[in-house]
Design an enzyme around this catalytic site. Structure first.
Site, PDB file in Angstrom:
ATOM      1  CD  GLU A   1      58.156  58.133   1.506  1.00  0.00           C
ATOM      2  OE1 GLU A   1      57.605  59.243   1.685  1.00  0.00           O
ATOM      3  OE2 GLU A   1      58.032  57.335   0.706  1.00  0.00           O
TER       4      GLU A   1
ATOM      5  CG  HIS B   1      59.528  62.950  -0.845  1.00  0.00           C
ATOM      6  ND1 HIS B   1      59.742  63.675  -2.105  1.00  0.00           N
ATOM      7  CD2 HIS B   1      59.310  61.658  -1.118  1.00  0.00           C
ATOM      8  CE1 HIS B   1      59.529  62.804  -3.251  1.00  0.00           C
ATOM      9  NE2 HIS B   1      59.034  61.602  -2.560  1.00  0.00           N
TER      10      HIS B   1
ATOM     11  CG  HIS C   1      59.305  61.046  -7.156  1.00  0.00           C
ATOM     12  ND1 HIS C   1      57.737  60.757  -6.990  1.00  0.00           N
ATOM     13  CD2 HIS C   1      59.601  60.512  -6.035  1.00  0.00           C
ATOM     14  CE1 HIS C   1      57.331  60.515  -5.899  1.00  0.00           C
ATOM     15  NE2 HIS C   1      58.394  60.340  -5.150  1.00  0.00           N
TER      16      HIS C   1
HETATM   17 ZN    ZN Z   1      58.328  59.980  -3.384  1.00  0.00          ZN
END
Ligand code: ZN
Ligand code: NAG
Ligand code: NAG
Ligand code: NAG
Ligand code: NAG
Ligand code: NAG
Length: 584
Positions: free
Chosen positions: A276, A279, A358
């Site tokens: 996370e 990201h 991703h």
């Molecule tokens: Zn992800």
């Protein structure tokens, strides 16, 4: 503002989607893209030299990351000095974690788990990424479109683009359900006349956060999304970027019941937070277009795409990221010199021509930035992901800390395509039993929605770890298969059958995954021991027979005794396996 005890500051940071251990049937997927798309990101205005100096609190507190947030130092304001020359060498990123008011009351046990996972994730991320540090306290910006009813639009007026009237409904800044404390925010003023310097303060300047390059709001809650998506452990967004576009704040929502479950895994939680965080720090499709496109930063050449665009599709309509470090990391990984070898992006749940945040699971299986994280002992902070973070342009990444991916190594340009997955030794066909490609687990040949028909050996739900002695089921069965479980055991394809009284009654002719001990004798060289046998040399790529057994053991090539960082997880929960690129 005095903070209630639960609102502790942590050294740490980040925002992203969290995912947990993959159960064989139930995939833990990341909903980052879905959430980020509905979040408004505030971008700091470029700093103009002629902008009027704002008052700024100099609430120092340098060097005290571990403490609690100081209350704003009212009356200690002074004009901010012209920035002193910055030491420009990038330094490890300082991530500050903050539990906002909106987080549920956490029990001590939950807090401990959360703290341990976030601290370790932040430590890991800081050891990988360096930034040009934020000078002075980090102050987030207010969204002028929210607090302001209208801006002066006459470009020759002195107050051009400043706020002329306050929006009376303005309350606060939020990011994904989290209210950002005023103390973290810059102040704002109203200029009632277009040309007069007179202003009224709408909100005072906050103290900001000292020694912080990224502010992570940790929202622990049973949100609707957590309930709707039972396999989601966490998700995240970035909320603010600085004037260079680098994210400086984000929210990670951690689904509360995932902290309490009996199946809670510290390692999986750490990986989820790292995923996370990556990201939130920039591995986001909304930011890809701002990454370094090599055609603009260097002459088109080695590792550069001539198209001048970070993401575009390749000849077979696979969306890829074309940035210099990603291309060269993939070329090295797949042993290919194809200049058009961009990082393949996941295409599931993505509209045609769209992009996901991703990696394509068939190409970069096991990567920390795949949409689904498998068993925590199989997830890698791989070289291609680190290269991508380097290509954001905001970070200096210590690429030598990448963990070996193993998956697909040396397999060439077309590895992972739908048309070649049948023929690669990393994939399997049919539905038999075998070995996960890291050979730490026995597995079953399966597919999932991300593999789109290609199949891989996935670890069983339980009992598949060769390194776990407790998986031993000493029984008649073990006696004939010769299995041994323990820390130095690995998975081998085998159809060994113990000869009993010159007769093998439990006869199995097809090979399956079995756990036998191994010991390294050199790079890609090792010996094997099965139950009741001596150590026997197992030539990589060949097969061996074992005394008193019928059948054969296959010796995997380039999977064992080659990667020093592929090993069973340590019992010590606080140790993320150290990154090692050195080969035995
Ligand atoms: Zn992800
Ligand atoms: C949190 O706990 C305190 C004390 O235990 C309680 O007074 C408060 O109402 C709780 N808040 C929430 C949101 O549950
Ligand atoms: C814009 O501002 C200038 C300077 O204050 C003023 O002279 C001019 O009339 C303004 N123009 C309009 C269209 O309001
Ligand atoms: C990068 O990581 C390696 C391995 O941990 C370390 O030895 C090296 O000093 C690091 N390099 C930098 C520039 O921090
Ligand atoms: C492992 O799986 C088997 C069958 O699926 C089940 O009977 C057993 O209870 C499981 N063991 C554990 C420890 O979950
Ligand atoms: C083991 O497999 C090999 C082929 O891989 C086969 O020739 C042999 O007969 C099998 N042996 C037993 C005992 O099943």
């Amino acid at each position: 503002m005095v903070l209630p005890p639960s609102q502790r500051l942590w050294v740490g940071m980040l925002v992203v989607m969290l995912v947990v251990v993959e159960l064989p049937v139930a995939l833990q997927k990341c909903i980052f893209d879905e959430v980020q798309a509905r979040t408004r990101v505030v971008r700091a205005a470029p700093i103009h030299q002629d902008s009027p100096p704002r008052l700024r609190a100099q609430a120092g507190q340098r060097g005290s990351h571990s403490g609690r947030m100081a209350s704003p130092l009212h009356g200690l304001r002074s004009l901010r000095n012209k920035a002193p020359p910055t030491p420009t060498s990038p330094q490890p990123i300082r991530i500050w974690s903050w539990i906002p008011r909106e987080s549920s009351n956490l029990s001590e046990a939950e807090k401990e788990r959360l703290e341990a996972a976030v601290e370790e994730a932040v430590r890991m991320v800081s050891s990988l990424l360096s930034v040009n540090r934020v000078e002075g306290p980090l102050l987030l910006s207010r969204d002028i479109n929210k607090y302001c009813k209208f801006l002066w639009r006459n470009s020759s007026a002195a107050n051009y683009n400043r706020c002329g009237r306050a929006n009376n409904n303005y309350r606060s800044e939020t990011c994904l359900d989290v209210t950002i404390p005023d103390d973290h925010l810059a102040g704002c003023d109203i200029y009632a006349e277009p040309d007069s310097p007179r202003r009224t303060e709408l909100r005072p300047e906050g103290a900001g956060l000292p020694d912080t390059d990224f502010l992570l709001y940790l929202h622990v809650q049973a949100t609707d999304k957590c309930r709707a998506e039972p396999h989601v452990l966490a998700y995240a967004v970035h909320c603010q970027t600085d004037s260079h576009g680098r994210p400086v704040a984000g929210v990670v929502v951690i689904c509360r019941d995932k902290l309490t479950g009996a199946t809670y895994s510290h390692r999986a939680a750490v990986q989820t937070v790292i995923h996370e965080l990556f990201h939130a720090l920039g591995f986001s499709k909304d930011l890809f277009h701002t990454w370094r496109d090599c055609s603009s930063t260097s002459p088109v050449g080695a590792g550069c795409s001539p198209r001048g665009k970070v993401t575009h599709s390749d000849a077979s309509d696979q969306m890829r990221i074309y940035t210099p470090s990603v291309i060269s990391a993939l070329q090295r990984h797949l042993a290919s010199s194809d200049p058009e070898l961009g990082g393949a992006l996941e295409n599931l749940d993505v509209p045609p021509g769209g992009v996901s945040s991703h990696w394509e699971a068939r190409v970069l299986q096991g990567s920390i930035m795949a949409a689904v994280l498998g068993d925590s002992s199989t997830v890698r902070i791989d070289p291609v992901t680190l290269a991508a973070l380097q290509d954001t342009g905001w970070y200096t990444v210590n690429l030598s800390r990448a963990q070996s991916l193993v998956w697909g190594e040396g397999e060439g340009t077309t590895f992972g395509s739908l048309s070649t997955c049948q023929s690669s030794s990393f994939f399997c066909t049919g539905s038999g039993f075998g070995c996960h490609y890291l050979h730490l687990h026995k597995g079953e040949c399966q597919t999932d929605e991300y593999l789109e028909g290609c199949r891989v050996y996935k670890p069983f739900k339980n009992g598949s770890e060769c390194w776990k002695e407790e998986n031993t089921r000493r029984s008649a069965e073990e006696d004939w298969s010769g299995e041994i479980f323990g820390s130095d055991s690995r998975c081998f394809f085998s159809n060994l059958t113990r000869q009993v009284c010159s007769q093998s009654f439990l006869y199995s002719s097809s090979a399956e995954g079995r756990c036998y001990r191994h010991r390294c004798t050199g790079p890609n060289r090792y010996q094997v021991q099965v139950f009741g046998s001596e150590w026997v040399d197992c030539p990589a790529g060949g097969t061996i027979q074992i005394k008193r057994y019928l059948g054969l053991v296959s010796c995997p090539d380039r999977r064992l005794c080659l990667y020093a960082d592929i090993m069973p997880p340590s019992e010590d929960v606080n140790t993320f396996p150290a990154a090692v690129t050195r080969q035995v």
